[in-house]
Write a protein that holds these residues in place. Structure first.
Motif, mmCIF file in Angstrom:
data_model
loop_
_atom_site.group_PDB
_atom_site.id
_atom_site.type_symbol
_atom_site.label_atom_id
_atom_site.label_comp_id
_atom_site.label_asym_id
_atom_site.label_seq_id
_atom_site.Cartn_x
_atom_site.Cartn_y
_atom_site.Cartn_z
ATOM 1 N N GLN A 37 -35.638 16.256 15.018
ATOM 2 C CA GLN A 37 -35.452 14.896 14.491
ATOM 3 C C GLN A 37 -34.554 14.850 13.265
ATOM 4 O O GLN A 37 -34.517 13.840 12.563
ATOM 5 C CB GLN A 37 -36.795 14.223 14.147
ATOM 6 N N HIS A 78 -36.290 8.607 16.243
ATOM 7 C CA HIS A 78 -36.857 7.269 16.036
ATOM 8 C C HIS A 78 -35.817 6.229 16.430
ATOM 9 O O HIS A 78 -35.644 5.216 15.755
ATOM 10 C CB HIS A 78 -37.343 7.071 14.587
ATOM 11 N N GLN A 83 -42.264 5.285 18.866
ATOM 12 C CA GLN A 83 -41.866 4.210 17.956
ATOM 13 C C GLN A 83 -41.541 2.980 18.812
ATOM 14 O O GLN A 83 -41.493 3.055 20.034
ATOM 15 C CB GLN A 83 -40.644 4.629 17.131
ATOM 16 N N ASP A 123 -39.503 12.322 21.290
ATOM 17 C CA ASP A 123 -40.438 12.423 20.166
ATOM 18 C C ASP A 123 -41.870 12.410 20.704
ATOM 19 O O ASP A 123 -42.308 11.403 21.253
ATOM 20 C CB ASP A 123 -40.187 11.233 19.221
ATOM 21 N N GLU A 180 -49.580 8.883 17.281
ATOM 22 C CA GLU A 180 -49.134 9.497 16.026
ATOM 23 C C GLU A 180 -48.330 8.517 15.198
ATOM 24 O O GLU A 180 -48.330 8.592 13.976
ATOM 25 C CB GLU A 180 -48.297 10.751 16.350
ATOM 26 N N GLU A 181 -47.640 7.583 15.830
ATOM 27 C CA GLU A 181 -46.559 6.856 15.168
ATOM 28 C C GLU A 181 -46.969 5.651 14.317
ATOM 29 O O GLU A 181 -46.159 5.131 13.547
ATOM 30 C CB GLU A 181 -45.543 6.374 16.201
HETATM 31 MN MN MN Z 1 -42.105 10.017 15.475
#
Ligand code: MN
Ligand code: HGY
Ligand code: MN
Length: 414
Positions: A196, A385, A87, A94, A128-129
């Motif tokens: 998360q 995040h 992120q 992450d 992915e983000e």
């Molecule tokens: Mn993520």
């Protein structure tokens, strides 16, 4: 507690080393796909893979693969891995922990047991983000399953104005070759990831065995009205997109709250134009991210959100553009692979709880072509995040041992 297969200190130093690429403040990471920091991180990952004695390959979209070749080259592969982007800014764990876990698990298996029956692979997925390109979500895993549309690289434009095709070129990749990244040789995909969320900590488990992954839909809502003077325009003569946005934002958040767990709705990004104190805005655009792991609840949530958005726009005479940026139904993990992971946790003496993922993951994409499952590792205070994201190295070591033992079951038995 018995010694873990992987030394927690090694994990800690690998996490710290990877976090140097795109370091943001003391503990954060901003590593956007195809940026120079991202390239450096992938190079680091490739070097670790080679050091671990694995055969390393880069595919056309930029995923990096490390293989521990099996005796039976015809058998479908057993793959583990996660994503290396973050992120903007996010934390150090992450995606990164799953990439590191894959390499460490394969390295450990190679040393303990030698050649597997089926080929094992660890993959470092590119993206992915969707933190650089608003609709890129799962770029690396979508390339693997053949779900990147031909026009996407030129159509997708990042928040920095660069197209995906240009960003790929900057990283030494040719977007025209993305179809070459498609694979049909993956039998099972197991992703290790930080939880998360708050549940493992609350229930006092270091590790979670994921049974299902939430479904979601992400919208971009654009409301257009008429810009005008904030002092001279009577309230009843305005076409004010901010008033509409406020009503919708309050409404969707309230809807998710009233419908109750496990559904969630978030408005995380707002753009106002012209964004001036004394001007009724001309346009307000904002994202809506709505999720539920229960298929019927997700449908009901989305239907209510869409009805509210339409109704407010019409009543306030605002021009509405409702764009769906990403959409995925909930995904169930493969029960047999889930059982293998649960047995691996037991064999490792790691207390593990079964759970649902509220985050979305590359594994959801891989589910189109392979059996999937996930292993979660406890997050401190459930924070993610965010640069405050943290997972203890001892918990990570427990999770990686569970992963390695599960991969052993999946790839070494004839
Ligand atoms: Mn993520
Ligand atoms: O939004 C998600 O759940 C993922 O972490 N990108
Ligand atoms: Mn992730």
């Amino acid at each position: 507690m018995a010694a873990r297969w992987i030394d927690p200190e090694r994990i800690e130093s690998a996490i710290a080393a990877l976090a140097e690429h795109g370091a943001h403040g003391e503990t954060g990471v901003a590593r956007l796909v195809y940026s120079p920091e991202w390239v450096a991180a992938q190079d680091q990952v490739a070097a670790w893979m080679a050091e671990a004695g694995l055969r390393v390959e880069r595919d056309a979209v930029g995923n990096i693969w490390a293989y521990l070749d099996g005796r039976d080259r015809e058998a479908a592969m057993v793959v583990t891995g996660s994503h290396v982007d973050s992120q903007n800014p996010g934390g150090r764990f992450d995606g990164a922990l799953g990439v590191i876990a894959g390499i460490m698990a394969l390295s450990e298996l190679r040393e303990r047991f030698g050649q597997p029956e089926r080929t094992l692979a660890a993959v470092s997925l590119v993206e992915e983000e969707a933190s650089r390109f608003p609709t890129a979500n799962f770029w690396g895993s979508r390339a693997i399953i053949g779900r990147i549309a031909a026009e996407e690289p030129k159509r997708l434009r990042g928040y920095d104005g660069v197209t995906m095709a240009e960003a790929m070129r900057d990283a030494g990749l040719d977007a025209a070759r993305i179809p070459e990244a498609k694979r049909e040789d993956i039998g099972t995909f197991v992703e290790l990831h930080i939880e998360q969320g708050p549940f493992l900590e609350r229930e006092n488990f270091p590790v979670g065995v994921v049974e299902a992954i939430t479904g979601y839909r992400q919208y971009l809502v654009t409301l257009e009205g008429a810009a005008n003077h904030a002092g001279t325009t009577p309230m009843d003569m305005r076409r004010d997109p901010m008033a509409g946005a406020a009503e919708i934002i309050g409404g969707v958040v309230d809807t998710a709250h009233r419908m109750g767990r496990p559904c969630v709705t978030t408005v995380g990004r707002v753009n106002v134009s012209p964004n001036e104190r004394a001007v009724i805005p001309r346009q307000v655009a904002f994202t809506v991210d709505a999720r539920s792991p229960l298929p019927e609840q997700r449908e009901a949530l989305l239907a209510r959100h869409e009805a509210l958005i339409q109704e407010v726009a019409e009543r306030r005479d605002l021009r509405l553009n409702l764009r769906v940026d990403s959409d995925r139904e909930p995904v169930r993990c493969d029960p047999e692979t889930v059982a293998v992971i649960a047995a691996a946790a037991e064999a490792a003496g790691v207390p593990a709880m079964t759970m649902t993922s509220g985050a979305v993951h590359d594994a959801m994409q891989m589910a189109e072509i392979a059996r999937i499952a996930m292993i979660f590792v406890r997050s401190r205070s459930g924070i993610s995040h965010s640069p405050d994201e943290f997972t203890a190295a001892e918990d990570a070591a427990a999770g990686i041992e569970v992963l390695a033992r599960a991969l052993h079951t999946l790839a070494y038995r004839p």
